[in-house]
Every structure is written in structure tokens, then in C-alpha cells.
Design a protein around this motif. Structure first.
Motif, PDB file in Angstrom:
ATOM      1  N   LYS A  25     -10.898 -21.791  16.200  1.00 46.85           N
ATOM      2  CA  LYS A  25     -10.516 -20.741  17.153  1.00 46.85           C
ATOM      3  C   LYS A  25      -9.100 -20.248  16.910  1.00 46.85           C
ATOM      4  O   LYS A  25      -8.733 -19.126  17.298  1.00 46.85           O
ATOM      5  N   ASP A  26      -8.285 -21.080  16.243  1.00 46.16           N
ATOM      6  CA  ASP A  26      -6.907 -20.707  15.945  1.00 46.16           C
ATOM      7  C   ASP A  26      -6.742 -20.180  14.522  1.00 46.16           C
ATOM      8  O   ASP A  26      -5.897 -19.310  14.272  1.00 46.16           O
ATOM      9  N   VAL A  27      -7.518 -20.693  13.572  1.00 49.04           N
ATOM     10  CA  VAL A  27      -7.304 -20.349  12.160  1.00 49.04           C
ATOM     11  C   VAL A  27      -8.459 -19.575  11.551  1.00 49.04           C
ATOM     12  O   VAL A  27      -8.357 -19.095  10.420  1.00 49.04           O
ATOM     13  N   GLY A  28      -9.572 -19.442  12.289  1.00 50.92           N
ATOM     14  CA  GLY A  28     -10.732 -18.760  11.748  1.00 50.92           C
ATOM     15  C   GLY A  28     -11.494 -19.637  10.773  1.00 50.92           C
ATOM     16  O   GLY A  28     -11.104 -20.771  10.487  1.00 50.92           O
ATOM     17  N   SER A  29     -12.600 -19.121  10.252  1.00 46.60           N
ATOM     18  CA  SER A  29     -13.406 -19.873   9.286  1.00 46.60           C
ATOM     19  C   SER A  29     -13.749 -19.043   8.050  1.00 46.60           C
ATOM     20  O   SER A  29     -14.023 -19.602   6.988  1.00 46.60           O
ATOM     21  N   LYS A  30     -13.734 -17.729   8.162  1.00 43.49           N
ATOM     22  CA  LYS A  30     -14.057 -16.878   7.011  1.00 43.49           C
ATOM     23  C   LYS A  30     -13.058 -17.135   5.884  1.00 43.49           C
ATOM     24  O   LYS A  30     -11.853 -17.182   6.106  1.00 43.49           O
ATOM     25  N   THR A  31     -13.574 -17.316   4.684  1.00 38.76           N
ATOM     26  CA  THR A  31     -12.717 -17.580   3.523  1.00 38.76           C
ATOM     27  C   THR A  31     -13.327 -16.927   2.294  1.00 38.76           C
ATOM     28  O   THR A  31     -14.486 -17.186   1.963  1.00 38.76           O
ATOM     29  N   ASN A  32     -12.541 -16.093   1.631  1.00 41.62           N
ATOM     30  CA  ASN A  32     -12.981 -15.499   0.364  1.00 41.62           C
ATOM     31  C   ASN A  32     -12.328 -16.177  -0.833  1.00 41.62           C
ATOM     32  O   ASN A  32     -12.967 -16.372  -1.864  1.00 41.62           O
ATOM     33  N   VAL A  33     -11.047 -16.510  -0.699  1.00 38.69           N
ATOM     34  CA  VAL A  33     -10.326 -17.236  -1.743  1.00 38.69           C
ATOM     35  C   VAL A  33      -9.474 -18.304  -1.073  1.00 38.69           C
ATOM     36  O   VAL A  33      -8.781 -18.024  -0.085  1.00 38.69           O
ATOM     37  N   VAL A  34      -9.532 -19.532  -1.594  1.00 38.94           N
ATOM     38  CA  VAL A  34      -8.646 -20.586  -1.101  1.00 38.94           C
ATOM     39  C   VAL A  34      -7.978 -21.242  -2.303  1.00 38.94           C
ATOM     40  O   VAL A  34      -8.644 -21.599  -3.278  1.00 38.94           O
ATOM     41  N   THR A  35      -6.655 -21.337  -2.262  1.00 38.36           N
ATOM     42  CA  THR A  35      -5.950 -22.010  -3.345  1.00 38.36           C
ATOM     43  C   THR A  35      -6.129 -23.519  -3.203  1.00 38.36           C
ATOM     44  O   THR A  35      -6.248 -24.042  -2.095  1.00 38.36           O
ATOM     45  N   VAL A  36      -6.155 -24.191  -4.342  1.00 40.32           N
ATOM     46  CA  VAL A  36      -6.363 -25.639  -4.368  1.00 40.32           C
ATOM     47  C   VAL A  36      -5.272 -26.275  -5.216  1.00 40.32           C
ATOM     48  O   VAL A  36      -5.070 -25.888  -6.369  1.00 40.32           O
ATOM     49  N   ASN A  37      -4.566 -27.215  -4.634  1.00 37.89           N
ATOM     50  CA  ASN A  37      -3.545 -27.959  -5.351  1.00 37.89           C
ATOM     51  C   ASN A  37      -4.191 -29.184  -6.010  1.00 37.89           C
ATOM     52  O   ASN A  37      -4.698 -30.059  -5.309  1.00 37.89           O
ATOM     53  N   PRO A  38      -4.200 -29.271  -7.347  1.00 39.91           N
ATOM     54  CA  PRO A  38      -4.833 -30.422  -8.013  1.00 39.91           C
ATOM     55  C   PRO A  38      -4.261 -31.761  -7.561  1.00 39.91           C
ATOM     56  O   PRO A  38      -4.984 -32.765  -7.537  1.00 39.91           O
ATOM     57  N   SER A  39      -2.989 -31.782  -7.182  1.00 35.21           N
ATOM     58  CA  SER A  39      -2.384 -33.030  -6.707  1.00 35.21           C
ATOM     59  C   SER A  39      -3.058 -33.512  -5.429  1.00 35.21           C
ATOM     60  O   SER A  39      -3.252 -34.715  -5.221  1.00 35.21           O
ATOM     61  N   ILE A  40      -3.410 -32.555  -4.556  1.00 36.48           N
ATOM     62  CA  ILE A  40      -4.093 -32.918  -3.314  1.00 36.48           C
ATOM     63  C   ILE A  40      -5.484 -33.448  -3.611  1.00 36.48           C
ATOM     64  O   ILE A  40      -5.950 -34.414  -2.988  1.00 36.48           O
ATOM     65  N   ILE A  41      -6.163 -32.846  -4.591  1.00 34.02           N
ATOM     66  CA  ILE A  41      -7.487 -33.328  -4.982  1.00 34.02           C
ATOM     67  C   ILE A  41      -7.397 -34.769  -5.477  1.00 34.02           C
ATOM     68  O   ILE A  41      -8.186 -35.639  -5.078  1.00 34.02           O
ATOM     69  N   ARG A  42      -6.430 -35.042  -6.352  1.00 38.33           N
ATOM     70  CA  ARG A  42      -6.271 -36.404  -6.884  1.00 38.33           C
ATOM     71  C   ARG A  42      -5.956 -37.397  -5.776  1.00 38.33           C
ATOM     72  O   ARG A  42      -6.475 -38.515  -5.755  1.00 38.33           O
ATOM     73  N   LEU A  43      -5.088 -36.990  -4.849  1.00 35.52           N
ATOM     74  CA  LEU A  43      -4.669 -37.884  -3.773  1.00 35.52           C
ATOM     75  C   LEU A  43      -5.818 -38.179  -2.812  1.00 35.52           C
ATOM     76  O   LEU A  43      -6.007 -39.319  -2.371  1.00 35.52           O
ATOM     77  N   LYS A  44      -6.606 -37.162  -2.502  1.00 34.97           N
ATOM     78  CA  LYS A  44      -7.642 -37.309  -1.470  1.00 34.97           C
ATOM     79  C   LYS A  44      -8.979 -37.798  -2.021  1.00 34.97           C
ATOM     80  O   LYS A  44      -9.709 -38.533  -1.344  1.00 34.97           O
ATOM     81  N   TYR A  45      -9.295 -37.373  -3.267  1.00 32.34           N
ATOM     82  CA  TYR A  45     -10.627 -37.673  -3.794  1.00 32.34           C
ATOM     83  C   TYR A  45     -10.611 -38.464  -5.111  1.00 32.34           C
ATOM     84  O   TYR A  45     -11.661 -38.687  -5.705  1.00 32.34           O
ATOM     85  N   GLY A  46      -9.448 -38.868  -5.569  1.00 30.88           N
ATOM     86  CA  GLY A  46      -9.362 -39.612  -6.820  1.00 30.88           C
ATOM     87  C   GLY A  46      -9.840 -38.777  -7.992  1.00 30.88           C
ATOM     88  O   GLY A  46      -9.505 -37.605  -8.124  1.00 30.88           O
TER      89      GLY A  46
END
Length: 368
Positions: free
Chosen positions: A194-215
Motif C-alpha cells: 500500500k506504500d510502495v506498490g507492486s507493479k514492476t517493469n525493471v528492478v535492479t539487482v545487486n549481485p552482492s545481495i544475491i550472494r549474501l541472501k541466497y549463497g
């Protein structure tokens, strides 16, 4: 220029723009006269104004300092909010043309088969002395051409992750946009939508966050796919060719989604585009080690969209009403010191707002 002088100059020029906007938007003739009299008293027209000439009845001059003073920015923003925002078509067209001449996001923003043939030795964005050979298997990861076929989009939202979004009720407004950019894979489901919406066409992804969160995406593959599914048909935008360390992690994201027949598609920032964009902003005074993804995407949006509005761009620890605010709307983890120059970047975004090139959302959204 003495230490701290550069930041003072940046704030001074921002105050001058604010003063001009106040003169233009004021409906109070006596107040306008006072502002005009102060400007003429402080110096003749056409001459460089000393810092003291930028003082208006509502704005205190920032003190010379080596430190970034949050209070100075917050006072400037309070004053900006007193003026209704108005789009300035000529300013927008001129700035868009400058960006296009240096960077041309429409053709160069994304690595494609059209702009990067197989066999290319591609230089990394930051580690530019290092190259990667675009072999056939890498070439096949790229879209044939730029994927944004409906460019230019009419109304675009660029959604940052600032804690200012909490209780903003901006979700419905964001979701009405024709195209929505998001930064760094933030949570968008549940009550927060309700504050940030849900529609997304492009989302940037930081590879460091991927490694940290998902190995390495093997043990936590299903969790990753479940989290990514919340973004619908969005493009996941990764900086695979910014640092060598990003390449393998970015390719793993691509392969994981492809093998799972996921709805989301992976695309990669073009390193040459990012280098040119950094040079462009350096001429505007942003000399940091690397631009933030927020400023990168804002620049892209100005080129690809007719109307741009920014939400959740708030690098301050307090609101304009002086209440504490978290760094992100989902946590209060602070960024690495010395990597981005957020005060200088935010100053540039405020300039674009004041000039009518894009619009910044500073507070709660109005609910229709």
C-alpha cells in the motif's frame, strides 16, 4: 577552492535555484518585492553572487564545513515544498538531449546482440583494464535489441527504498504509472504494497545481495525463485560487467531463471553506458567512486519517459517534520561509507525537481 568549498558551492547554487522558484511561484506581491529587493541589494545582475546573496527570508545560508549538514538540506526541502511543482518542457527537453548525446540510453543502456557482437572484448565498467571475451554462450544471454519497445513511455515511476515510503500510501499512485523502475530488489508484497506498490517493469539487482541472501543459488534456489516471483514479468537488471566479481553471480541468476522457465528475464547494464553516464555526472559535480543505482535509473528514466516521478529517494535520518526515519522502508542498514556520495547525488536530483525536469515525492501521497 578550500576544503569544504565544493560542497558549499553546491548548496549555494541550489539555494539560488530555490530563490528563483520562490520568486516565480509566490502570489504574495510584498514577499516577492522583498526577495527581489534583497537580490538587487546584494549585487548587480549578471555578476557572480557571493554566498550571502543566496539568503532569502525563508532560507538560512549553510555554514562552511567539510561535513554534509543534513539540517541544511532539510530546510531547503521545507522551502521547496512551499512552491507548487510545475513541469518545464524546455528544461526537460534540453536535459534529455544532453543525456542522449552523451549516453543514449535508448540504444546503449542494455547489453544487446545489436550493440555487442560475439567476439567482442568488452571492458568492465569500473575495472576497465580488465576485459571479458563475449563468447557465443554469453552472447546468447543478450536480447537481440533493447527490450523497451514502447519507448518513450508516458508516465514513469522510479521507486527508491527510502524509509520515507513507510505510511506514505503511495502504492496506488505508483501502480498507475505506465512503467515502474525499482532499485535493488526490495520487498513489495504484503502490507507494504500500500506504500510502495507492486507493479514492476525493471528492478535492479545487486549481485552482492544475491550472494549474501541466497549463497550460490543451489541450496536456496526455491526460496530465490519464490521471492523473485513477486515481481511478475519484470526484467531483472544486473551489473554483470561492472566488476569481475559480479559476472559469475549475475550469470548464475540468468541460468537459474532460464532453467526454471521463470517469467522474469535477466538483462545486463552495458558497461560503456555506465562509464559515459559517470563522466556526464562528473561534469555536474558528482565525483564519487561509483554512481548509485538510484541515480543511474533516474538518468535512464529521463531518456525513456515523458514524465518522471521519484518515490522513496530520501538519504536523511529525519523527515522535514524532524521525526526519525529508517534508512530503508524495510530495514535501517546503512550503506558503505565512501562508496556513494549521496548528498551530492541528492542535490542533483533536487536541481532536476526545481527545474521542472522530474518530480520528487517528499511526503505522503494524496489518495483519490
Amino acid at each position: 577552492m578550500r576544503p569544504g568549498g565544493a560542497l558549499l558551492a553546491l548548496l549555494a547554487s541550489l539555494l539560488l535555484l530555490l530563490l528563483l522558484r520562490l520568486l516565480c511561484c509566490s502570489t504574495d506581491a510584498p514577499a516577492r518585492s522583498r526577495l527581489s529587493a534583497e537580490r538587487s541589494r546584494d549585487g548587480p545582475r549578471g555578476t557572480p553572487a557571493a554566498p550571502r546573496t543566496l539568503r532569502s527570508p525563508a532560507t538560512q545560508l549553510p555554514r562552511p564545513t567539510n561535513r554534509y549538514l543534513e539540517s541544511d538540506y532539510l530546510q531547503i526541502i521545507r522551502n521547496i515544498q512551499n512552491c507548487p511543482w510545475k513541469r518545464q518542457e524546455e528544461e526537460y527537453e534540453n536535459f534529455r538531449a544532453k543525456l542522449a548525446s552523451c549516453c543514449d540510453a535508448a540504444q546503449n543502456f542494455i547489453v544487446s546482440q545489436n550493440n555487442t557482437p560475439a567476439g567482442t572484448n568488452m571492458s568492465y565498467e569500473v575495472e576497465s583494464k580488465n576485459e571479458i571475451l563475449i563468447r557465443e554462450n554469453i552472447f546468447n544471454m543478450f536480447p537481440v535489441s533493447q527490450p523497451f519497445v514502447e519507448y518513450p513511455y508516458n508516465q514513469c515511476a522510479v521507486v527508491g527504498n527510502g524509509g520515507i515510503l513507510n505510511k506514505s500510501l503511495c502504492g496506488a499512485e505508483i501502480d498507475k504509472s505506465d512503467f515502474v523502475f525499482r532499485c535493488n530488489l526490495p520487498p513489495i508484497t504484503g502490507n507494504i504494497s500500500k506504500d510502495v506498490g507492486s507493479k514492476t517493469n525493471v528492478v535492479t539487482v545487486n549481485p552482492s545481495i544475491i550472494r549474501l541472501k541466497y549463497g550460490n543459488l543451489k541450496k536456496k534456489k526455491e526460496i530465490f525463485l519464490e521471492d523473485i516471483a513477486t515481481y511478475g514479468d519484470a526484467f531483472l537488471l544486473l551489473p554483470a560487467f561492472s566488476f569481475r566479481a559480479n559476472t559469475i553471480a549475475s550469470f548464475k541468476v540468468y541460468n537459474t531463471l532460464k532453467e526454471s522457465n521463470a517469467r522474469q528475464k535477466v538483462i545486463f547494464f552495458h558497461p560503456k553506458y555506465l562509464r559515459n553516464l559517470a563522466l556526464f555526472w562528473r561534469t555536474e559535480g558528482v565525483t564519487e567512486f561509483r554512481l548509485s543505482s538510484g541515480l543511474m535509473i533516474t538518468s535512464v528514466a529521463v531518456e525513456l519517459c515523458e514524465h518522471v516521478k521519484l518515490y522513496g529517494f530520501w538519504p536523511f535520518s529525519r523527515t522535514v517534520k524532524d521525526t526519525p526515519v529508517s534508512h530503508h522502508y524495510y530495514d535501517n542498514n546503512l550503506p558503505k561509507r565512501g562508496f556513494h556520495e549521496m548528498p551530492k547525488e541528492y542535490r542533483q536530483i533536487l536541481q532536476l525537481h526545481l527545474k521542472g525536469i522530474l518530480k520528487l515525492q517528499f511526503s505522503k501521497c494524496e489518495i483519490a
